[in-house]
Design a protein around this motif. Structure first.
Motif, PDB file in Angstrom:
ATOM      1  N   PHE A  68       0.943  -1.281  -0.017  1.00  0.00           N
ATOM      2  CA  PHE A  68       0.030  -0.031  -0.125  1.00  0.00           C
ATOM      3  C   PHE A  68       0.721   1.297   0.133  1.00  0.00           C
ATOM      4  O   PHE A  68       1.819   1.204   0.718  1.00  0.00           O
ATOM      5  CB  PHE A  68      -1.027   0.085   1.261  1.00  0.00           C
ATOM      6  CG  PHE A  68      -1.717  -1.193   1.306  1.00  0.00           C
ATOM      7  CD1 PHE A  68      -2.941  -1.421   0.588  1.00  0.00           C
ATOM      8  CD2 PHE A  68      -1.248  -2.218   2.292  1.00  0.00           C
ATOM      9  CE1 PHE A  68      -3.478  -2.645   0.637  1.00  0.00           C
ATOM     10  CE2 PHE A  68      -2.353  -3.231   2.642  1.00  0.00           C
ATOM     11  CZ  PHE A  68      -3.458  -3.249   1.590  1.00  0.00           C
ATOM     12  N   ARG A  94      -3.603   3.376  -0.776  1.00  0.00           N
ATOM     13  CA  ARG A  94      -3.739   2.955  -2.102  1.00  0.00           C
ATOM     14  C   ARG A  94      -3.114   1.514  -2.306  1.00  0.00           C
ATOM     15  O   ARG A  94      -1.983   1.289  -2.014  1.00  0.00           O
ATOM     16  CB  ARG A  94      -3.518   3.925  -3.221  1.00  0.00           C
ATOM     17  CG  ARG A  94      -3.421   3.343  -4.600  1.00  0.00           C
ATOM     18  CD  ARG A  94      -3.029   4.494  -5.588  1.00  0.00           C
ATOM     19  NE  ARG A  94      -3.491   5.780  -5.648  1.00  0.00           N
ATOM     20  CZ  ARG A  94      -4.781   6.009  -5.913  1.00  0.00           C
ATOM     21  NH1 ARG A  94      -5.556   5.376  -6.382  1.00  0.00           N
ATOM     22  NH2 ARG A  94      -5.547   7.386  -5.592  1.00  0.00           N
ATOM     23  N   HIS A  95      -3.875   0.446  -2.874  1.00  0.00           N
ATOM     24  CA  HIS A  95      -3.193  -0.892  -3.103  1.00  0.00           C
ATOM     25  C   HIS A  95      -2.448  -0.858  -4.306  1.00  0.00           C
ATOM     26  O   HIS A  95      -2.979  -0.890  -5.421  1.00  0.00           O
ATOM     27  CB  HIS A  95      -4.524  -1.707  -3.102  1.00  0.00           C
ATOM     28  CG  HIS A  95      -4.162  -3.082  -3.288  1.00  0.00           C
ATOM     29  ND1 HIS A  95      -4.756  -4.009  -3.928  1.00  0.00           N
ATOM     30  CD2 HIS A  95      -2.915  -3.818  -3.052  1.00  0.00           C
ATOM     31  CE1 HIS A  95      -3.987  -5.496  -3.678  1.00  0.00           C
ATOM     32  NE2 HIS A  95      -2.933  -5.204  -3.144  1.00  0.00           N
ATOM     33  N   THR A 118      -8.328   2.798  -3.663  1.00  0.00           N
ATOM     34  CA  THR A 118      -7.983   3.391  -2.244  1.00  0.00           C
ATOM     35  C   THR A 118      -9.213   2.684  -1.570  1.00  0.00           C
ATOM     36  O   THR A 118      -9.816   2.327  -1.814  1.00  0.00           O
ATOM     37  CB  THR A 118      -8.097   4.896  -2.467  1.00  0.00           C
ATOM     38  OG1 THR A 118      -9.584   5.160  -2.735  1.00  0.00           O
ATOM     39  CG2 THR A 118      -7.178   5.542  -3.400  1.00  0.00           C
TER      40      THR A 118
END
Length: 174
Positions: A68, A94-95, A118
């Motif tokens: 993330f 956020r990934h 996100t």
């Protein structure tokens, strides 16, 4: 003894330790985390997180930062009772990388491929503090809410395939 510290001091230590896990160094954590401190949440985290002290807490942060970007903790409320601090708030991010989940035995269980999405989820972190240092941590998190926001559930067939590939990558790397 930590009970001689003011409630605001204990809450500040707890909040700073959360932020140090997310963005700090081992040295930052050494100022906040006892050498024998235990993270009770490490059972599904990488083996490096399962030890004790600042290095293990830092390993948790490295694991989270690998998956993330833009991690931000916002505290909504602290509750202090004796040597226990409960810090309630939101975590967002956020990934952007594979999120790898581990078995209690230290093997890769599965990995969630990055979605670029996100998330913002509520969490409660419980930390025992002695002599101004965190000695124990555990948490209650909204993992399902995060999974929905990130598109992990319900998964599409294409996303399941991406996760199979991410899991294979993680197992090879382990």
């Amino acid at each position: 003894m930590s009970t001689t510290l003011a409630r605001t001091d204990l809450a500040g230590i707890a909040e700073r330790s959360i932020r140090a896990v997310l963005a700090g160094s081992v040295a930052d954590l050494a100022a906040l985390v006892h050498p024998d401190a235990v993270n009770r949440e490490a059972a599904t985290e990488p083996p490096a997180t399962r030890g004790a002290g600042p290095e293990a807490f830092h390993a948790t942060g490295q694991w989270l930062r690998a998956a993330f970007d833009d991690l931000v903790w916002v505290t909504e409320r602290d509750v202090v009772e004796g040597d226990l601090v409960v810090t309630y708030g939101t975590l967002s991010g956020r990934h952007t990388g594979d999120f790898v989940v581990w078995t209690p035995g230290g093997a890769v269980e599965r990995a969630f491929a990055p979605t670029g999405r996100t998330f913002t989820v509520r969490q409660a972190h419980f930390q025992r503090i002695e002599d101004g240092l965190v000695v124990e941590h555990w948490a209650v998190r909204d993992d399902q809410g995060m999974a929905i926001q990130l598109g992990w559930i319900p998964p599409t067939p294409a996303y399941l395939l991406r996760c199979v590939r991410a899991t294979r990558r993680a197992r090879r790397a382990a």
